[in-house]
Design a protein around this motif. Structure first.
Motif, PDB file in Angstrom:
ATOM      1  N   ALA A  28     -41.532 105.976  59.199  1.00  0.00           N
ATOM      2  CA  ALA A  28     -42.520 107.046  59.423  1.00  0.00           C
ATOM      3  C   ALA A  28     -43.348 107.256  58.161  1.00  0.00           C
ATOM      4  O   ALA A  28     -42.851 107.096  57.044  1.00  0.00           O
ATOM      5  CB  ALA A  28     -41.810 108.340  59.806  1.00  0.00           C
ATOM      6  N   ARG A  29     -44.614 107.612  58.347  1.00  0.00           N
ATOM      7  CA  ARG A  29     -45.505 107.890  57.226  1.00  0.00           C
ATOM      8  C   ARG A  29     -46.228 109.218  57.467  1.00  0.00           C
ATOM      9  O   ARG A  29     -46.633 109.516  58.587  1.00  0.00           O
ATOM     10  CB  ARG A  29     -46.548 106.783  57.051  1.00  0.00           C
ATOM     11  N   LEU A  85     -38.903 114.467  61.667  1.00  0.00           N
ATOM     12  CA  LEU A  85     -39.487 113.226  62.169  1.00  0.00           C
ATOM     13  C   LEU A  85     -39.348 112.102  61.150  1.00  0.00           C
ATOM     14  O   LEU A  85     -39.125 110.934  61.516  1.00  0.00           O
ATOM     15  CB  LEU A  85     -40.955 113.447  62.517  1.00  0.00           C
ATOM     16  N   LEU A  86     -39.476 112.442  59.864  1.00  0.00           N
ATOM     17  CA  LEU A  86     -39.266 111.430  58.828  1.00  0.00           C
ATOM     18  C   LEU A  86     -37.833 110.903  58.868  1.00  0.00           C
ATOM     19  O   LEU A  86     -37.595 109.702  58.723  1.00  0.00           O
ATOM     20  CB  LEU A  86     -39.569 112.007  57.446  1.00  0.00           C
ATOM     21  N   ALA A  87     -36.891 111.814  59.056  1.00  0.00           N
ATOM     22  CA  ALA A  87     -35.488 111.396  59.117  1.00  0.00           C
ATOM     23  C   ALA A  87     -35.230 110.514  60.327  1.00  0.00           C
ATOM     24  O   ALA A  87     -34.544 109.490  60.240  1.00  0.00           O
ATOM     25  CB  ALA A  87     -34.581 112.627  59.144  1.00  0.00           C
ATOM     26  N   GLU A  88     -35.803 110.897  61.460  1.00  0.00           N
ATOM     27  CA  GLU A  88     -35.629 110.094  62.672  1.00  0.00           C
ATOM     28  C   GLU A  88     -36.297 108.733  62.548  1.00  0.00           C
ATOM     29  O   GLU A  88     -35.856 107.749  63.146  1.00  0.00           O
ATOM     30  CB  GLU A  88     -36.228 110.835  63.868  1.00  0.00           C
ATOM     31  N   PHE A 146     -48.772 102.004  66.531  1.00  0.00           N
ATOM     32  CA  PHE A 146     -47.878 102.998  65.933  1.00  0.00           C
ATOM     33  C   PHE A 146     -47.826 104.233  66.822  1.00  0.00           C
ATOM     34  O   PHE A 146     -48.734 104.486  67.622  1.00  0.00           O
ATOM     35  CB  PHE A 146     -48.328 103.380  64.514  1.00  0.00           C
ATOM     36  N   GLY A 147     -46.759 104.998  66.666  1.00  0.00           N
ATOM     37  CA  GLY A 147     -46.637 106.269  67.358  1.00  0.00           C
ATOM     38  C   GLY A 147     -47.317 107.368  66.555  1.00  0.00           C
ATOM     39  O   GLY A 147     -47.705 107.175  65.403  1.00  0.00           O
ATOM     40  N   GLN A 173     -47.550  99.281  57.961  1.00  0.00           N
ATOM     41  CA  GLN A 173     -47.363  99.190  59.413  1.00  0.00           C
ATOM     42  C   GLN A 173     -46.222 100.114  59.841  1.00  0.00           C
ATOM     43  O   GLN A 173     -45.143  99.673  60.217  1.00  0.00           O
ATOM     44  CB  GLN A 173     -47.076  97.746  59.823  1.00  0.00           C
ATOM     45  N   PRO A 174     -46.465 101.419  59.785  1.00  0.00           N
ATOM     46  CA  PRO A 174     -45.419 102.366  60.157  1.00  0.00           C
ATOM     47  C   PRO A 174     -45.161 102.361  61.663  1.00  0.00           C
ATOM     48  O   PRO A 174     -46.041 102.016  62.453  1.00  0.00           O
ATOM     49  CB  PRO A 174     -45.999 103.706  59.705  1.00  0.00           C
ATOM     50  N   ALA A 175     -43.970 102.793  62.017  1.00  0.00           N
ATOM     51  CA  ALA A 175     -43.653 102.944  63.436  1.00  0.00           C
ATOM     52  C   ALA A 175     -44.278 104.215  64.000  1.00  0.00           C
ATOM     53  O   ALA A 175     -44.639 104.278  65.176  1.00  0.00           O
ATOM     54  CB  ALA A 175     -42.140 102.969  63.633  1.00  0.00           C
TER      55      ALA A 175
END
Length: 281
Positions: free
Chosen positions: A28-29, A20-23, A6-7, A47-49
């Motif tokens: 995203a978590r 960042l959540l919107a992107e 994950f990033g 398993q968030p990005a």
């Protein structure tokens, strides 16, 4: 087991975090205390990005006490709020926070994180419903305030959209004449509650004029015991316990419905006895 790749990002403001959540477009978590998220990552249940670490956002750890009640920021730890309540914060929160897991978890876990997770056996969601708390939900689209009773919708399910985060929660001040407590039954201190109760009584001398009862650990979300409240103020604690017969309670192989119903009845009797004795004293 190890997490999936994950990033990672560490924004400095809430505006950056929700950007960042919107992107992330649903991938995203938010990372605050991480007491539930990290095990979920390790077991690959989540398993968030990208993880958005909000621990250094400006004002995230603020606790505001004013005429409108208590407002806390998104990274206020359970232990921090407990210390605040020990100096004169809301009595229900002061009673409930020591029941949250163990000291290590309270030192890292956040109150808003517990609300966002919406574990039906957790103390903080039940307290939020009992106190008519409001949650400030923020996204790049703007902000909105949601009542706690509308926020929790099911097991680990809330009104929070994928691009939103809880930016604050506000608890109204305690009303004059009210007494509060939180009690639960678990196999060991710190375990998830088999059943629990957040309870408040409005008292006029020795008489109970109003009641607020919210059960946790027995349903898909915090359960308001409205019929028991009415029975308690009208006919007493025995009638309030009988009113629990009409409450939908979830059972399991280990803890059947009838068992949990009995536990809630016992906790109700103990809570009322303790609060009434406190008033009499």
């Amino acid at each position: 087991m190890k997490p999936a790749p994950f990033g990672y990002a560490r924004p400095a403001t809430i505006a950056e975090a929700v950007g960042l959540l919107a992107e992330g477009d649903g991938g995203a978590r938010i990372l605050a205390g991480g007491q539930s998220l990290m095990p979920m990552l390790n077991f690959r249940l989540s398993q968030p990005a990208i993880l958005v670490d909000i621990n250094r956002v400006a004002g995230g750890g603020i606790i505001i006490e004013d005429a409108e009640g208590t407002e806390i920021g998104p990274v206020v730890r359970h232990a921090e709020l407990l210390r605040h309540c020990a100096r004169g914060g809301h009595p229900l929160l002061a009673a409930a926070l020591p029941l949250v897991a163990h000291a290590g978890v309270r030192n890292r876990g956040t109150v808003c994180g517990s609300l966002a997770l919406a574990d039906p056996a957790a103390e903080m969601p039940a307290c939020a419903v009992a106190l008519d708390a409001r949650l400030k939900l923020v996204s790049s689209r703007g902000e909105r305030w949601v009542a706690a009773d509308d926020f929790f919708t099911g097991i680990y399910d809330t009104a929070l959209a994928e691009d939103e985060m809880i930016a604050a929660v506000r608890y109204p001040p305690p009303a004059p004449g009210w007494r509060w407590t939180c009690t639960e039954f678990a196999r060991r201190h710190g375990d998830f509650a088999i059943a629990g109760l957040a309870a408040g009584l409005g008292c006029d001398g020795a008489d109970i004029s109003a009641a607020r009862l919210v059960a946790f650990g027995v349903g898909e979300r915090p359960v308001r015991l409205a019929d028991a409240e009415a029975a308690l103020t009208g006919d007493g604690v025995d009638a309030a316990v009988r009113a629990l017969d009409d409450v939908e309670i979830l059972g399991s192989g280990e803890y059947p419905e009838a068992y949990r119903r009995t536990v809630i009845g016992t906790l109700l009797r103990r809570a009322v006895a303790g609060l009434c004795s406190r008033v009499a004293a």
